[in-house]
Design an enzyme around this catalytic site. Structure first.
Site, PDB file in Angstrom:
ATOM      1  N   ASP A  98       0.854  -1.178   0.000  1.00 41.60           N
ATOM      2  CA  ASP A  98       0.000   0.000   0.000  1.00 41.60           C
ATOM      3  C   ASP A  98       0.899   1.240   0.000  1.00 41.60           C
ATOM      4  OD1 ASP A  98       0.954   0.366   2.473  1.00 41.60           O
ATOM      5  OD2 ASP A  98      -0.957   0.168   3.514  1.00 41.60           O
ATOM      6  N   ASP A 277      -7.686  -7.524   1.598  1.00 41.99           N
ATOM      7  CA  ASP A 277      -6.651  -7.682   2.623  1.00 41.99           C
ATOM      8  C   ASP A 277      -7.235  -7.188   3.920  1.00 41.99           C
ATOM      9  OD1 ASP A 277      -6.288  -4.650   1.980  1.00 41.99           O
ATOM     10  OD2 ASP A 277      -5.125  -5.000   3.787  1.00 41.99           O
TER      11      ASP A 277
END
Lengths: 393, 393
Positions: A98, A277
């Protein structure tokens, strides 16, 4: 199998009424990933309390890393000297990183967003840093993740519509700069890296649509839905997901960030999500909460003190095959590290097994049936308890 | 292989000058154990941060459990309902349990010894309990360990000779009662249980001799040396061990309790010890101290921040084969559970590998050569550092 140069391919679409679920294959330089997929979170280059070889036991094909955390520890110098995160942590399957956007919002004591980027202070020691969209790409080039995420602005929930409207415009400009910088830079370690977009818009359908329409004009390799599961009600999240996938291109992977419970996974697969996730399976494990076929179990409960049964007869993991509820409770009551290990193994095993079953059910056009069967067992204890309460039992 | 009814057999005695080392085979209902052996400590039914299947990877044949700790958690009721510790923790090799004597001395906030037994308060919540020698056997019958230890009195070091003299007499009477109770009770789970003695006598050779002579008159299955490694100098411990093994019967296993460093193991094997246990490999692991072929490594040191070499090229474990010093350091600096796991795996692997090499060297009558080679590598960095300091480098 898909051709080498194709990154993502939809393999099957459910033909069931109202079910937008699909299966697909994501192909990176490190692995082929069957979707819908749940990606275990390895914040700092380790999926907490789980050994890398144990991730292979579950046939894990992709894990997450966090740019913000890895930037602070071990730091970019070490990461570059190690020739990237795959080498550093000895993980030969895929990694998605990320951008740090969510961590700036959730962890940093002080963060200030401007047109140019984010100024933030480390949650560890207060050191100040400035991340531009370009820098976020540079760092992920050094990490060497297979899938990179662009810098986005995460807002608290609820946020005023006017604020969100301004924010999605900024997020768009930042991500566009990320994409341009991505196109103008090269991978460092010989394997190709992909870049997704992250759309925002909080719980406002029109703003979600606007954010998606802008970002999907840029040729990102996939599209993520960000800024959900930050406090809004579940059904609102499901509605926003449902609404968003209507506008997301069918030929690209769709990633719902930071979600969620087993129920959330089912609901959002049904609404067309390919990738998930969440820290929940590993974090809950460390707090002694086990996900099982018959619902969540509190491993610290005195009710299981003398329960020598497996925690999960159906979902077979090293933990459920070899150890009893009573033993797991003992480990948690005694604060033994092995408790964290065994619960984490089971929870990740449970999530990955659920996704495997989901994929099979989609392929067989039996998603709805599978979902109902799963929920009947998974929620039974909860529902029984509620009924008993209503009946005064 | 030895006949089924033989518990211990010496297989070979070193023929090297001044070397009392020997190899042997211990046979319990659960495993055959080659000696000299190091027994990993599993205080509460888990060798801290190591999975049971990982213990099998090292070919671990026997581990320790602690009667005092298991009595408090999970408690004797759970242990009995589980049909013993082997079942409870799913460990199918041997288990030795200590009697609690050392824990009363080291952990209990308040303990009072009398002729009848020990009154102690739990280190967890202050609850008071009274253990007689008979009760210590009863509890170990319920735990179902393959080798049980009798109640002994542990004194702080240094202790006055008069105090020690009185204490070894009490220890003798307690252990005699243990033995009688052992003879008058039966195993609970169908497998036979053995009972060792523990001699005491602090650092006084004549009292050690007296303690050993009394206890070896009773037909214990093996004999332990207790009350060492509690603060006395290393060479004094080695001398007491050397002195003690002169009086311990050759045909029974000799167990040095709570010892020690890799150097201690070599020195005490040389002096005729067959069995060891110590928390050091696992405890040091959790503090980021790794035992390697070239000495102890501080995994938190900034010196290894960018060191991408294996922590140990020679001793192959999951950790040393797969991960770098820099990665291990990162895990410890970030307080990641995986750091505890990987360091514990390597340290236990290192200890068990050392014992295997020691056994081979005794069988080949090359113990001294092996010891010298091992120490040359193991202490080299330390010696180099010292020389550099002397040279002013």
């Amino acid at each position: 199998m898909i051709a080498k140069d194709i990154f993502f391919k939809v393999l099957s679409n459910s033909n069931e009424d109202g079910v937008k679920a699909r299966t697909g294959l994501l192909k990176t330089a490190h692995s082929e990933i069957e979707t819908p997929v749940f990606m275990p979170v390895g914040t700092l280059g380790t999926v907490k309390a789980i050994e890398q070889r144990e991730l292979h036991e579950f046939d894990t094909r992709i894990i997450l890393g966090n740019t913000y955390h890895l930037f602070l520890r071990p730091g970019i110098e070490v990461m570059e000297n190690a020739a990237g995160l795959h080498n550093f942590m000895n993980w030969n399957k895929s990694i998605l990183t990320d951008s740090g956007g969510f961590q700036f919002f959730s962890l940093s004591k002080l963060n200030k967003n401007s047109e140019d980027g984010v100024e933030f202070s480390s949650h560890l020691n207060g050191d100040k840093f400035f991340f531009t969209p370009e820098k976020v790409i540079d760092i992920q080039r050094i990490i060497g993740s297979d899938i990179m995420m662009p810098l986005d602005e995460c807002l608290p929930s609820p946020s005023e519509k006017k604020v969100v409207e301004k924010s999605i415009a900024l997020t768009y400009r930042w991500e566009k700069r990320c994409f341009e910088h991505y196109e103008n830079t090269k991978e460092k370690y010989g394997h190709s890296q992909k870049l997704f977009s992250i759309n925002q818009g909080s719980i406002f359908p029109d703003l979600r649509k606007r954010s998606i329409e802008g970002l999907t004009e840029i040729d990102f390799d996939g599209h993520a839905i960000g800024g959900l599961a930050v406090g809004e009600a579940n059904n609102i999240m499901y509605d926003i997901v449902d609404h968003s996938t209507d506008y997301l291109p069918k030929e690209k992977p769709r990633y719902l960030m930071g979600v969620g419970t087993p129920v959330d996974l089912l609901e959002c697969v049904e609404r067309g999500i390919d990738m998930f996730d969440c820290v929940m399976p590993t974090r809950n494990a460390r707090h002694g909460r086990l996900f099982t076929t018959t619902g969540e179990v509190n491993l610290k409960s005195s009710a299981i003190k003398n329960n020598f049964n497996s925690p999960d007869e159906e979902c077979k993991t090293y933990t459920s095959v070899n150890f009893s509820l009573a033993y797991l409770r003992h480990l948690f009551i005694s604060n033994e590290i092995l408790g964290f290990q065994l619960a984490s193994i089971h929870n990740i095993g449970f999530y990955l097994n659920l996704m495997k079953n989901i994929r099979e059910s989609i392929n067989e056009n039996k998603f709805k049936e599978f979902k109902q069967q799963f929920l009947n067992k998974y929620l039974k204890n909860k529902i029984d308890k509620k009924l008993n309460l209503q009946k005064g039992i």
